[in-house]
Enzyme design. Structure first.
Site, PDB file in Angstrom:
ATOM      1  N   SER A   1      40.665  39.954  46.917  1.00  0.00           N
ATOM      2  CA  SER A   1      40.523  40.045  45.456  1.00  0.00           C
ATOM      3  C   SER A   1      39.111  40.222  44.931  1.00  0.00           C
ATOM      4  CB  SER A   1      41.152  38.819  44.801  1.00  0.00           C
ATOM      5  OG  SER A   1      42.528  39.023  44.747  1.00  0.00           O
TER       6      SER A   1
ATOM      7  N   LYS B   1      35.909  34.527  36.666  1.00  0.00           N
ATOM      8  CA  LYS B   1      37.346  34.827  36.793  1.00  0.00           C
ATOM      9  C   LYS B   1      38.134  33.668  36.203  1.00  0.00           C
ATOM     10  CE  LYS B   1      40.642  36.242  40.412  1.00  0.00           C
ATOM     11  NZ  LYS B   1      40.804  36.494  41.864  1.00  0.00           N
TER      12      LYS B   1
ATOM     13  N   SER C   1      42.746  40.995  42.796  1.00  0.00           N
ATOM     14  CA  SER C   1      43.134  40.443  41.517  1.00  0.00           C
ATOM     15  C   SER C   1      41.958  40.237  40.556  1.00  0.00           C
ATOM     16  CB  SER C   1      43.841  39.105  41.733  1.00  0.00           C
ATOM     17  OG  SER C   1      42.971  38.165  42.310  1.00  0.00           O
TER      18      SER C   1
HETATM   19  N1  GLN Z   1      46.451  41.194  46.716  1.00  0.00           N
HETATM   20  C1  GLN Z   1      46.469  40.010  47.523  1.00  0.00           C
HETATM   21  C2  GLN Z   1      47.593  39.105  47.088  1.00  0.00           C
HETATM   22  O1  GLN Z   1      48.263  39.418  46.138  1.00  0.00           O
HETATM   23  C3  GLN Z   1      45.160  39.307  47.486  1.00  0.00           C
HETATM   24  C4  GLN Z   1      44.907  38.558  46.241  1.00  0.00           C
HETATM   25  C5  GLN Z   1      43.677  37.702  46.266  1.00  0.00           C
HETATM   26  O2  GLN Z   1      42.795  37.877  47.093  1.00  0.00           O
HETATM   27  N2  GLN Z   1      43.659  36.716  45.366  1.00  0.00           N
HETATM   28  O3  GLN Z   1      47.841  38.107  47.668  1.00  0.00           O
END
Ligand code: GLN
Length: 481
Positions: A179, A80, A155
């Site tokens: 994510s 990532k 994400s």
């Molecule tokens: N969708 C969640 C956020 O926007 C989780 C994102 C993540 O785990 N990096 O905070």
């Protein structure tokens, strides 16, 4: 032999070590696959095919010379793009870091390399990990390999799509509020968020430090175990880590006491609910009991998460002041107007929204009303869950309350977007491990089962996931031709 890009990590390692194919042949098969499907998916932000081929050649040479290679011998990993890779651009899918080349490897990347893995490139995400669809990437979204009109989750959407489609064999994502598990669920692959402190965060570009962990996304539970045993453990550079015991694949599951979380199942879509209940029945086949329980403080999880995550984000992102990070502004003639204009231009809308919310909940006058209250609710939730773990081994429910959805469906309404994280944020708030396992499809779209366990009980998650994986047996590839 089938396409080499199709193999699981464990099969790649065996194949190379037994001399069935060379590392280079396998790497070239994956590169060909990327050439065939990447224009449809857009999983990668940067690719290092040349680097991958030369690493493969090196491994083949060492093998010929009978040198020892680690347990990940030759397997291709995608990282990532918020995890630092020495000499490879790490952008966080942000304009702010478009030219940033880290001078060092994150601890997890170092471990992967030292154990024989080959880095293929950096995978797409929502800017700084903030989002659930990859639509907030500054470099354009990734597409769901099961239906290109749909989001892959986020994400770590690039990680989910790349592994599901054979563009890399395994990937490393990060999970602050879901994510890893969200894209694993939406792309029909396995994703594990480890217990807080099991895997080093050194080199992970911070979004919300108290919530996030790095973890693997793979196509099989066995592959998850291979990666976890390489990346977990104490790291002197991250003093929240502790020494950790390795995980194994046991043929037999001990009888586990499983609880379906009523609040999670009640609020999900019909087709998701049906699949989760039929999977729960499968627990009986693997010799586990299940019952349904209610958790009092679950309703507070989402508001607490967004308050805390935004607060931490606002503090973390203050380093992009164009002196320490960002665009080089002259220090001796530093102008605030320039600072504000670069911040305005180079952060996306969602990132700016989080900075504003975070600064607000931390500001004097509102600190105790929002931030402190969220901290207290987090403790309450964790306490309630830990107490229940004395009675139950696993909590289960849908990873995502809904099926993957089309691009544009939620992007105009942040609250709608935040709501899709309702089931996943719990594990981050409670600092407990959680896995998403593919358990079915509805209308051709994947459904994932989430399982959570007590801190450092990853072995229980693996035992149940492995047994279920063998019972359900739904591993397949999306049709991308
Ligand atoms: N969708 C969640 C956020 O926007 C989780 C994102 C993540 O785990 N990096 O905070």
């Amino acid at each position: 032999m089938s396409n080499l890009y199709d193999l699981l990590a464990s099969e790649v390692v065996d194949g190379i070590k037994e001399g069935l194919f060379t590392t280079e042949e396998y790497v070239c098969s994956v590169i060909k696959r990327i050439e065939d499907v990447e224009s449809k998916l857009h999983s990668f932000i940067s690719l290092d095919s040349e680097g991958a081929v030369s690493s493969a050649k090196l491994i083949d040479r060492k093998l010929r010379e009978k040198e020892k290679i680690g347990p990940l011998c030759g397997i291709i990993v995608g990282i990532k793009d918020n995890i630092s890779t020495k000499n490879i651009k790490t952008t966080c899918a942000s304009k702010m870091l478009e030219d940033y080349i880290p001078p060092y490897d994150a601890t997890v990347v170092r471990h992967m390399k030292e154990n024989g893995a080959i880095i293929m490139g950096k995978l797409n995400l929502d800017e700084f990990g903030m989002g659930s669809t990859t639509e907030y990437s500054r470099y354009g979204p990734t597409h769901n390999p099961w239906n290109l009109d749909y989001v892959p989750g986020g994400s770590s959407g690039g990680c989910g799509a790349a592994v599901a489609s054979g563009e890399c064999t395994v990937s490393l994502g990060s999970d602050t509020g879901g994510s890893i598990r969200c894209p694993a669920s939406f792309c029909s692959v396995v994703g594990l968020k480890p217990t807080y402190g099991k895997v080093s965060r050194y080199g992970l570009i911070s979004y919300a430090n108290s919530l996030e962990q790095i973890g693997p996304i793979c196509r099989s539970v066995k592959d998850i175990v291979m990666i976890m045993n390489v990346i977990s453990g104490k790291d002197m550079n991250d003093n929240t880590t502790i020494p950790s015991s390795s995980i194994t694949i046991n043929g037999k599951t001990k009888k586990l006491n499983v609880a379906i979380l009523k609040e999670l199942i009640d609020s999900c879509d019909g087709s998701v609910k049906k699949t989760i209940y039929s999977t729960a029945e499968k627990f009986k086949e693997i010799g586990c009991e299940y019952s349904e329980i209610s958790i009092k403080n679950l309703n507070y999880a989402l508001p607490s998460y967004y308050t805390l995550a935004s607060a931490e984000a606002s503090s973390n992102l203050s380093r992009y002041d164009n002196i320490r990070y960002g665009f080089d502004l002259p220090i001796d003639d530093y102008k605030w107007e320039q600072y504000f204009s670069t911040v305005r231009k180079n952060f996306g809308e969602e990132v700016k929204r989080r900075i504003l919310i975070g600064s607000y909940v931390l500001s004097s006058g509102y600190y105790s009303k929002y931030y402190l209250k969220a901290r207290r609710l987090r403790s309450l939730l964790r306490l309630e869950l830990l107490t229940l773990f004395k009675q139950y081994d696993l909590f289960i429910g849908p990873t995502m309350p809904i099926l993957p959805f089309k691009f544009g469906e939620k992007i105009d309404d942040p609250i709608k977007m935040y709501l899709v994280d309702i089931n996943t944020v719990i594990a981050n708030l409670a600092s407990i491990p959680a896995v998403s396992l593919p358990v079915g499809f509805s209308n051709g779209l994947p459904i994932g089962l989430q399982m959570m366990a007590a801190p450092f009980e990853e072995q229980k998650l693996i035992d149940a996931s492995y047994a279920l994986e063998n019972t359900i047996n739904i591993r397949r590839r999306p049709n991308l031709t």
